[in-house]
Design a protein around this motif. Sequence first.
Motif, PDB file in Angstrom:
ATOM      1  N   HIS A   1      -8.679   6.475 -46.486  1.00 25.73           N
ATOM      2  CA  HIS A   1      -9.476   5.363 -47.020  1.00 25.73           C
ATOM      3  C   HIS A   1     -10.585   5.862 -47.941  1.00 25.73           C
ATOM      4  N   ASP A   2     -11.057   7.063 -47.687  1.00 26.43           N
ATOM      5  CA  ASP A   2     -12.151   7.638 -48.477  1.00 26.43           C
ATOM      6  C   ASP A   2     -11.901   9.143 -48.639  1.00 26.43           C
ATOM      7  N   PRO A   3     -10.942   9.505 -49.506  1.00 23.99           N
ATOM      8  CA  PRO A   3     -10.509  10.905 -49.588  1.00 23.99           C
ATOM      9  C   PRO A   3     -11.585  11.907 -49.972  1.00 23.99           C
ATOM     10  N   PHE A   4     -12.642  11.449 -50.618  1.00 25.26           N
ATOM     11  CA  PHE A   4     -13.684  12.392 -51.034  1.00 25.26           C
ATOM     12  C   PHE A   4     -14.605  12.773 -49.872  1.00 25.26           C
TER      13      PHE A   4
ATOM     14  N   MET B   1      -5.984  11.970 -51.038  1.00 23.94           N
ATOM     15  CA  MET B   1      -5.947  11.206 -52.287  1.00 23.94           C
ATOM     16  C   MET B   1      -4.557  10.633 -52.521  1.00 23.94           C
ATOM     17  N   LEU B   2      -3.532  11.437 -52.299  1.00 22.66           N
ATOM     18  CA  LEU B   2      -2.156  10.964 -52.497  1.00 22.66           C
ATOM     19  C   LEU B   2      -1.809   9.847 -51.512  1.00 22.66           C
ATOM     20  N   ILE B   3      -2.280   9.949 -50.281  1.00 21.29           N
ATOM     21  CA  ILE B   3      -2.006   8.910 -49.291  1.00 21.29           C
ATOM     22  C   ILE B   3      -2.819   7.664 -49.619  1.00 21.29           C
ATOM     23  N   HIS B   4      -4.023   7.833 -50.120  1.00 19.96           N
ATOM     24  CA  HIS B   4      -4.819   6.680 -50.573  1.00 19.96           C
ATOM     25  C   HIS B   4      -4.068   5.928 -51.673  1.00 19.96           C
ATOM     26  N   VAL B   5      -3.591   6.665 -52.658  1.00 19.88           N
ATOM     27  CA  VAL B   5      -2.849   6.059 -53.764  1.00 19.88           C
ATOM     28  C   VAL B   5      -1.584   5.385 -53.225  1.00 19.88           C
ATOM     29  N   GLY B   6      -0.856   6.087 -52.372  1.00 18.57           N
ATOM     30  CA  GLY B   6       0.371   5.514 -51.804  1.00 18.57           C
ATOM     31  C   GLY B   6       0.105   4.264 -50.994  1.00 18.57           C
ATOM     32  N   ASP B   7      -0.956   4.265 -50.202  1.00 14.55           N
ATOM     33  CA  ASP B   7      -1.310   3.099 -49.386  1.00 14.55           C
ATOM     34  C   ASP B   7      -1.639   1.899 -50.272  1.00 14.55           C
ATOM     35  N   VAL B   8      -2.450   2.112 -51.276  1.00 15.95           N
ATOM     36  CA  VAL B   8      -2.837   1.001 -52.151  1.00 15.95           C
ATOM     37  C   VAL B   8      -1.626   0.488 -52.929  1.00 15.95           C
TER      38      VAL B   8
END
Length: 195
Positions: free
Chosen positions: A113-116, A127-134
């Motif tokens: 949810h907050d990769p940084f 980051m890749l999972i954030h992008v994939g989730d969205v």
Amino acid sequence: FDGEGSEHFDRVGRWEHSIATGVAGEMAANRIRYPNVEEVMVAGILHKIGQVVIDIHFHEELTDVIAYARENHTTMLEAERKVLGVGHPRLGGWLAEQWNLPAGITAAISYYHDPFEAPEEYQRLPMLIHVGDVFARTKDMGWTGDEVIPPFQEEAMKELGLEKNDIPGILEELESEMDDADVLLELSDNGEQQE
């Protein structure tokens, strides 16, 4: 417990979303030549494992979480924090640590949810999972418990080296891949019913 969940909680839909997240993350990973694409799929499938913990150990409260998310038009994560005092990424990260999963996968589960917020050396996978989730949520793939797409962190795309013009292609490819997966699941279901 059965595989379908309650009238409020769709277990099968949650797994469909997790698979779609892994597929979308994998597509993004292929575009940037991420060195371990299989790791992205595993992290995508496991990214909501904390919700399994909530479902098993706090099933009654989960109904309140879902109701809170819907009534307040907020994410499940925000509703979990409000109702339970803890969110599924934290629980999932704890479980991943107990299972001795690799640090990158644990970070992806904990911080997608907050990769940084992840330790710097492990930020690319979250980051890749954030992008994939969205992306999976944008295409309404599977069940997430809420109707709110979490804020998309464009900085993650930039950091990964993905361009905005990559998005339509990934979304189109995601839809095609998930359609193929649905056909396989239907064939599998039909085979089980005939036995």
